[in-house]
Design a protein around this motif. Structure first.
Motif, PDB file in Angstrom:
ATOM      1  N   PHE A   1      33.744  -4.126  96.771  1.00  0.00           N
ATOM      2  CA  PHE A   1      33.447  -5.528  96.453  1.00  0.00           C
ATOM      3  C   PHE A   1      34.630  -6.438  96.736  1.00  0.00           C
ATOM      4  CE2 PHE A   1      33.398  -9.085  93.425  1.00  0.00           C
ATOM      5  CZ  PHE A   1      32.210  -9.691  93.810  1.00  0.00           C
ATOM      6  N   SER A   2      35.841  -5.994  96.415  1.00  0.00           N
ATOM      7  CA  SER A   2      37.007  -6.845  96.646  1.00  0.00           C
ATOM      8  C   SER A   2      37.195  -7.129  98.130  1.00  0.00           C
ATOM      9  CB  SER A   2      38.263  -6.180  96.078  1.00  0.00           C
ATOM     10  OG  SER A   2      38.479  -4.906  96.673  1.00  0.00           O
ATOM     11  N   LEU A   3      36.936  -6.130  98.972  1.00  0.00           N
ATOM     12  CA  LEU A   3      37.049  -6.347 100.407  1.00  0.00           C
ATOM     13  C   LEU A   3      35.913  -7.222 100.923  1.00  0.00           C
ATOM     14  CD1 LEU A   3      38.799  -5.651 102.824  1.00  0.00           C
ATOM     15  CD2 LEU A   3      37.368  -3.638 103.214  1.00  0.00           C
ATOM     16  N   VAL A   4      34.740  -7.117 100.310  1.00  0.00           N
ATOM     17  CA  VAL A   4      33.603  -7.967 100.701  1.00  0.00           C
ATOM     18  C   VAL A   4      33.932  -9.439 100.479  1.00  0.00           C
ATOM     19  CG1 VAL A   4      31.227  -8.600 100.115  1.00  0.00           C
ATOM     20  CG2 VAL A   4      31.851  -6.194 100.359  1.00  0.00           C
ATOM     21  N   VAL A   5      34.603  -9.733  99.381  1.00  0.00           N
ATOM     22  CA  VAL A   5      34.963 -11.122  99.087  1.00  0.00           C
ATOM     23  C   VAL A   5      35.888 -11.682 100.165  1.00  0.00           C
ATOM     24  CG1 VAL A   5      36.164 -12.620  97.454  1.00  0.00           C
ATOM     25  CG2 VAL A   5      34.629 -10.834  96.607  1.00  0.00           C
ATOM     26  N   PHE A   6      36.878 -10.907 100.537  1.00  0.00           N
ATOM     27  CA  PHE A   6      37.818 -11.390 101.555  1.00  0.00           C
ATOM     28  C   PHE A   6      37.181 -11.417 102.938  1.00  0.00           C
ATOM     29  CE2 PHE A   6      40.678  -9.858  98.200  1.00  0.00           C
ATOM     30  CZ  PHE A   6      41.445 -11.002  98.024  1.00  0.00           C
ATOM     31  N   LEU A   7      36.238 -10.529 103.180  1.00  0.00           N
ATOM     32  CA  LEU A   7      35.509 -10.581 104.449  1.00  0.00           C
ATOM     33  C   LEU A   7      34.674 -11.855 104.532  1.00  0.00           C
ATOM     34  CD1 LEU A   7      34.759  -9.136 107.091  1.00  0.00           C
ATOM     35  CD2 LEU A   7      32.900  -8.015 105.846  1.00  0.00           C
ATOM     36  N   PHE A   8      34.064 -12.233 103.420  1.00  0.00           N
ATOM     37  CA  PHE A   8      33.302 -13.484 103.389  1.00  0.00           C
ATOM     38  C   PHE A   8      34.218 -14.685 103.615  1.00  0.00           C
ATOM     39  CE2 PHE A   8      31.548 -17.087 100.994  1.00  0.00           C
ATOM     40  CZ  PHE A   8      30.320 -17.225 101.630  1.00  0.00           C
ATOM     41  N   MET A   9      35.416 -14.654 103.030  1.00  0.00           N
ATOM     42  CA  MET A   9      36.376 -15.734 103.247  1.00  0.00           C
ATOM     43  C   MET A   9      36.789 -15.814 104.718  1.00  0.00           C
ATOM     44  SD  MET A   9      38.781 -15.199  99.872  1.00  0.00           S
ATOM     45  CE  MET A   9      40.010 -16.321 100.508  1.00  0.00           C
ATOM     46  N   ALA A  10      36.962 -14.654 105.357  1.00  0.00           N
ATOM     47  CA  ALA A  10      37.342 -14.636 106.764  1.00  0.00           C
ATOM     48  C   ALA A  10      36.259 -15.260 107.627  1.00  0.00           C
ATOM     49  CB  ALA A  10      37.627 -13.195 107.209  1.00  0.00           C
ATOM     50  N   TRP A  11      34.998 -14.981 107.318  1.00  0.00           N
ATOM     51  CA  TRP A  11      33.910 -15.573 108.106  1.00  0.00           C
ATOM     52  C   TRP A  11      33.756 -17.057 107.809  1.00  0.00           C
ATOM     53  CZ3 TRP A  11      32.166 -14.078 112.397  1.00  0.00           C
ATOM     54  CH2 TRP A  11      32.109 -12.719 112.732  1.00  0.00           C
ATOM     55  N   CYS A  12      34.081 -17.472 106.604  1.00  0.00           N
ATOM     56  CA  CYS A  12      34.056 -18.910 106.298  1.00  0.00           C
ATOM     57  C   CYS A  12      35.117 -19.641 107.116  1.00  0.00           C
ATOM     58  CB  CYS A  12      34.280 -19.133 104.806  1.00  0.00           C
ATOM     59  SG  CYS A  12      32.873 -18.663 103.769  1.00  0.00           S
ATOM     60  N   LEU A  13      36.308 -19.066 107.216  1.00  0.00           N
ATOM     61  CA  LEU A  13      37.351 -19.681 108.045  1.00  0.00           C
ATOM     62  C   LEU A  13      36.924 -19.747 109.507  1.00  0.00           C
ATOM     63  CD1 LEU A  13      40.595 -18.044 106.594  1.00  0.00           C
ATOM     64  CD2 LEU A  13      39.853 -20.416 106.340  1.00  0.00           C
TER      65      LEU A  13
ATOM     66  N   ALA B   1      24.890 -18.015 112.794  1.00  0.00           N
ATOM     67  CA  ALA B   1      25.510 -16.890 113.500  1.00  0.00           C
ATOM     68  C   ALA B   1      26.610 -16.256 112.658  1.00  0.00           C
ATOM     69  CB  ALA B   1      26.065 -17.357 114.838  1.00  0.00           C
ATOM     70  N   SER B   2      27.384 -17.068 111.953  1.00  0.00           N
ATOM     71  CA  SER B   2      28.448 -16.528 111.098  1.00  0.00           C
ATOM     72  C   SER B   2      27.872 -15.701 109.957  1.00  0.00           C
ATOM     73  CB  SER B   2      29.303 -17.677 110.548  1.00  0.00           C
ATOM     74  OG  SER B   2      29.911 -18.403 111.584  1.00  0.00           O
ATOM     75  N   MET B   3      26.775 -16.164 109.381  1.00  0.00           N
ATOM     76  CA  MET B   3      26.153 -15.412 108.299  1.00  0.00           C
ATOM     77  C   MET B   3      25.597 -14.078 108.794  1.00  0.00           C
ATOM     78  SD  MET B   3      26.634 -16.910 105.477  1.00  0.00           S
ATOM     79  CE  MET B   3      25.547 -15.854 104.532  1.00  0.00           C
ATOM     80  N   VAL B   4      24.972 -14.102 109.949  1.00  0.00           N
ATOM     81  CA  VAL B   4      24.438 -12.853 110.507  1.00  0.00           C
ATOM     82  C   VAL B   4      25.568 -11.873 110.786  1.00  0.00           C
ATOM     83  CG1 VAL B   4      23.257 -11.855 112.492  1.00  0.00           C
ATOM     84  CG2 VAL B   4      22.374 -13.937 111.449  1.00  0.00           C
ATOM     85  N   MET B   5      26.662 -12.382 111.369  1.00  0.00           N
ATOM     86  CA  MET B   5      27.798 -11.513 111.661  1.00  0.00           C
ATOM     87  C   MET B   5      28.408 -10.959 110.368  1.00  0.00           C
ATOM     88  SD  MET B   5      27.931 -11.603 114.950  1.00  0.00           S
ATOM     89  CE  MET B   5      29.487 -10.844 115.248  1.00  0.00           C
ATOM     90  N   PHE B   6      28.456 -11.773 109.320  1.00  0.00           N
ATOM     91  CA  PHE B   6      28.986 -11.317 108.033  1.00  0.00           C
ATOM     92  C   PHE B   6      28.139 -10.188 107.466  1.00  0.00           C
ATOM     93  CE2 PHE B   6      28.399 -11.816 103.387  1.00  0.00           C
ATOM     94  CZ  PHE B   6      29.609 -11.277 102.972  1.00  0.00           C
ATOM     95  N   LEU B   7      26.826 -10.350 107.507  1.00  0.00           N
ATOM     96  CA  LEU B   7      25.940  -9.314 106.970  1.00  0.00           C
ATOM     97  C   LEU B   7      26.067  -8.015 107.760  1.00  0.00           C
ATOM     98  CD1 LEU B   7      22.743 -11.473 106.239  1.00  0.00           C
ATOM     99  CD2 LEU B   7      24.446 -10.635 104.607  1.00  0.00           C
ATOM    100  N   CYS B   8      26.217  -8.120 109.067  1.00  0.00           N
ATOM    101  CA  CYS B   8      26.369  -6.917 109.886  1.00  0.00           C
ATOM    102  C   CYS B   8      27.706  -6.229 109.632  1.00  0.00           C
ATOM    103  CB  CYS B   8      26.237  -7.270 111.366  1.00  0.00           C
ATOM    104  SG  CYS B   8      24.590  -7.839 111.867  1.00  0.00           S
ATOM    105  N   SER B   9      28.741  -7.017 109.372  1.00  0.00           N
ATOM    106  CA  SER B   9      30.073  -6.436 109.170  1.00  0.00           C
ATOM    107  C   SER B   9      30.254  -5.830 107.785  1.00  0.00           C
ATOM    108  CB  SER B   9      31.151  -7.497 109.413  1.00  0.00           C
ATOM    109  OG  SER B   9      30.979  -8.605 108.550  1.00  0.00           O
ATOM    110  N   LEU B  10      29.303  -6.035 106.881  1.00  0.00           N
ATOM    111  CA  LEU B  10      29.413  -5.426 105.547  1.00  0.00           C
ATOM    112  C   LEU B  10      29.421  -3.907 105.624  1.00  0.00           C
ATOM    113  CD1 LEU B  10      27.037  -7.648 103.361  1.00  0.00           C
ATOM    114  CD2 LEU B  10      29.530  -7.541 103.284  1.00  0.00           C
ATOM    115  N   PHE B  11      28.827  -3.372 106.655  1.00  0.00           N
ATOM    116  CA  PHE B  11      28.790  -1.916 106.798  1.00  0.00           C
ATOM    117  C   PHE B  11      30.199  -1.324 106.823  1.00  0.00           C
ATOM    118  CE2 PHE B  11      28.999   1.743 109.675  1.00  0.00           C
ATOM    119  CZ  PHE B  11      28.145   2.626 109.027  1.00  0.00           C
TER     120      PHE B  11
END
Length: 756
Positions: A299-311, A574-584
């Motif tokens: 979960f902690s990495l998911v939060v920072f991954l979401f921040m990276a896609w927001c940037l 596109a950013s949201m789709v990429m974020f969901l795919c990168s959760l893996f």
């Protein structure tokens, strides 16, 4: 507005009169009676004009839309010769539009009244056979364009790979081979992609159809590869953000070894030369011991991954307008921080040991095919070929830009960057190896004293005090022992060898990342340098992800008009789709899939795509014809060596690199480094058999569009070579001078007009 559309540029004074005469002539066109055959001849003449100037706009209504000088000319960044050339072409465009009203009335021919609207409708139908993309915004200055290309090519993990190959593939010998491959495939293919994007002026997925219908699937495969790569590439930025939140602690967690104990009741191996940061990295990211072991998302990495896609989304929200501002800042900031590290690291202990490896020259390596294959693959990735961003960047440039000079300039900048960063990285590695060896010697001293205290070892093996130079003192004492006693000591403690420690470096980018963090923690004012280090990595990481996002968004906008109406929604979606795919990849075993794709898979489709690009230009469209197109636009001769390289050298080398990769996959096992939590040691594991199936299956999936288009064209009997679209057609033959080009064609138009 910083960027200007080609339609919004200010018209020149000479066009005012021409525009007035055209406006006066158009109403008279409704009174002119012309035959169907005469109209066909006029359209044929207009078609010739489009061969010379791909930016002529279609006649959409009563008010003419004239091609005008780009933002380049408006900002006085092009010579007066270019302006004169643009004026001549504009005059030709207007004359071609007015010419139907000036046609002499045919005699002895049955006449048919044609209204202006019918003429426009007919012309639109004829010209719709070759789709003309909507006008594109242009870079506000060439400096920003060069910076954008450079930041795309400045990928941190590619720099690290170059250093690793330097150390393990012969030192300066690898540099020699790399330079040869750069001139054989790097610069020619970079020029090819720049020229294709610049001539086409659009980035749709079917761009390659205009070169040859048989290669129409290249753009779709490029899009798919860019999408998959971007799903795991932003994981780098999530790691950077994850560590940045810990660097403001009073004591950074990776500065000391974790308090773990193994079965022998001694401190873990990290006290004997292994990076402290690596232990902390394994624990906090909750990496599993094997790829087969799954688990929930971190979960902690998911939060920072979401921040990276927001940037990433913020950097891309306004398309090329915001992108050029972002790259204009991030690129220079990265170089500035690299310079700061260069002057700081030279003052550290052990840097001279790392710099010694700059002078290593192993001539035997030049006969090693592995060195040549690794150098060729390194060149392809260093030049950013096959992913698409280069083509899309150049599509926002005026088509008369000197893209051949840009290719040489980018290769020169890349080489200078490599030659500047290699000493920095080697110096840091020398410092790291020196400090790690000192730690190993100190730890061995403590262990030996404890064993002597417990009576396990004789007292004559009591080690000396390590004060000024622990490594030199300890090794001198160890080498002075008799062989039996020395063997007894080495059976109890490991040997502390700075050379072995230095060569522990791997190709994986995570090693340099972790090593740099540990080294920086030893600097005076380490917090400041840690902040600078993370800012540099984040800037470089964002540049890479943003440019790859460009390879996803631009093809969608140019292929599907709907997305052009809602650019911000497309970027966010596109950013949201990429974020969901990168959760893996945030699962405990996700990092092993990350290494599997980045180490073993991505090179296969990239080499295949680049080879198809080369064949499409050199053999389908014909290299000589393509170079003639560029000679007309650039108004200067192009060295025929480029065509020779495209014809023979580049395809053969690319095929050889692809065969070498398949040979490696078939003969060598796929391995990865895992962490054994029970023994606190690294273990080398083989990927399971299904990993190879996954690589080959994903490779076939991304390349399906290419053979599909082959089969489609073969069934329908479509020829391999076509006449090309107006965007990619020019007169063949010698390139005319800038003054005579418009004059000769104008004379040709007048002659054809009168004869018809």
């Amino acid at each position: 507005m910083i960027l200007r559309s080609t339609e919004e540029s200010t018209s020149l004074p000479s066009l005012g009169k021409a525009g007035t005469s055209l406006a006066d002539a158009l109403p008279e066109a409704s009174l002119v009676k012309t035959s169907e055959s005469s109209l066909e001849k006029n359209l044929s003449t207009d078609s010739r004009l489009s061969e010379l100037e791909p930016h002529l706009e279609e006649l959409e209504g009563v008010t003419p839309v004239a091609w005008s000088v780009s933002a380049w000319v408006a900002q006085d960044q092009v010579s007066e010769t270019r302006v004169a050339k643009a004026q001549a072409w504009e005059t030709l465009a207007l004359e071609a539009q007015v010419r139907p009203s000036l046609q002499p009335k045919p005699s002895n021919v049955e006449e048919t009244a044609v209204t202006t609207s019918e003429v426009i409708s007919y012309m639109s139908k004829k010209e719709s056979k070759v789709s003309t993309p909507c006008p594109r915004l242009l870079w506000s200055s060439k400096l920003k364009y060069i910076l954008a290309l450079n930041t795309y090519l400045l990928m941190p993990y590619r720099l690290w790979r170059f250093v690793s190959q330097w150390l393990h593939k012969g030192g300066c010998t690898f540099l020699i081979v790399y330079t040869l491959m750069l001139f054989c495939i790097g610069i020619p293919l970079l020029f090819l992609e720049l020229a294709v994007g610049q001539r086409a002026q659009h980035g749709s997925m079917d761009l390659w159809k205009s070169l040859s219908p048989w290669f129409g699937g290249v753009g779709y495969s490029m899009f798919m590869v860019c999408f998959i790569v971007n799903t795991y590439m932003n994981l780098y930025n999530s790691w950077f953000l994850f560590y940045m939140c810990h660097m403001f602690y009073f004591t950074v967690p990776w500065e000391y070894c974790p308090l773990q104990r193994n079965s022998s009741d001694f401190d873990p191996e990290c006290e004997q030369g292994t990076s402290y940061m690596y232990f902390w990295y394994r624990q906090t990211l909750k990496v599993s011991d094997k790829i087969e072991l799954g688990g929930p998302l971190n979960f902690s990495l998911v939060v920072f991954l979401f921040m990276a896609w927001c940037l990433t989304c913020v950097c891309m929200i306004n398309g090329i307008k915001s992108l050029e501002k972002v790259l204009y800042v991030l690129g220079p900031v990265s170089y500035f921080i690299i310079f700061c590290f260069f002057f700081r690291i030279l003052q550290m202990e052990g840097t001279e040991y790392g710099l010694k490896h700059l002078l290593v020259l192993k001539m035997a390596s030049i006969y090693d095919p592995t060195v040549w294959s690794q150098a060729g693959i390194q060149v392809v990735f260093d030049m950013g070929l096959g992913f698409g961003p280069i083509i899309y960047f150049s599509s926002y440039m005026p088509d008369f830009n000197n893209c051949l000079g840009d290719a040489f300039l980018m290769a020169l900048i890349k080489m200078l960057t490599l030659l500047f960063t290699v000493p920095i990285i080697l110096s840091i590695l020398g410092f790291w190896a020196t400090i790690s060896t000192h730690r190993c010697c100190k730890k061995n001293t403590e262990v030996l004293r404890m064993l002597i205290f417990h009576g396990i070892l004789p007292s004559e093996l009591y080690p000396p005090d390590l004060l000024n130079n622990p490594t030199s003192t300890y090794n001198s004492w160890l080498n002075s022992l008799l062989p039996p006693l020395r063997s007894t000591v080495l059976s109890m403690v490991p040997e502390c060898n700075i050379q072995e420690q230095f060569l522990k470096i791997e190709e994986s980018p995570r090693f340099v990342f972790l090593t740099f963090l540990e080294v920086i923690s030893l600097f005076p004012e380490s917090t400041l340098w840690t902040v600078l280090f993370f800012v540099m990595l984040l800037c470089l990481g964002l540049c890479a992800v943003v440019t790859f996002m460009l390879g996803i968004i631009i093809p969608l906008q140019d292929t599907f008009p709907f997305f052009r109406r809602w650019p911000k929604i497309l970027t966010v979606g596109a950013s949201m789709v990429m974020f969901l795919c990168s959760l893996f990849f945030t699962k405990p075993s996700g990092i092993y899939y990350f290494w599997l794709l980045s180490e073993y898979w991505v090179a296969l489709p990239i080499l295949s795509i680049v080879m198809c690009e080369n064949l499409a230009v050199a053999w389908a469209y014909r290299a000589k014809r393509f170079l003639s197109d560029m000679m007309v636009l650039l108004s200067r001769p192009i060295c025929p060596v480029c065509g020779w390289l495209w014809y023979y050298v580049s395809p053969v080398l690319l095929l050889g690199l692809l065969v070498a990769l398949f040979f490696k996959l078939g003969t060598k096992p796929l391995t990865y480094i895992a962490w054994n939590s029970s023994t606190s040691k690294e273990m080398v594991h083989r990927y399971p058999a299904w990993a190879l199936v996954l690589i080959l299956g994903l490779y076939a999936f991304t390349l399906i569009p290419i053979p599909a288009y082959f089969a489609y064209c073969l069934i329908l009997g479509v020829p391999v070579r076509t006449e090309g679209s107006p965007k990619l057609r020019c007169r063949s033959g010698q390139a005319p001078t800038e003054k005579n080009a418009s004059k000769n064609i104008l004379q040709g138009y007048k002659t054809k007009s009168l004869s018809s």
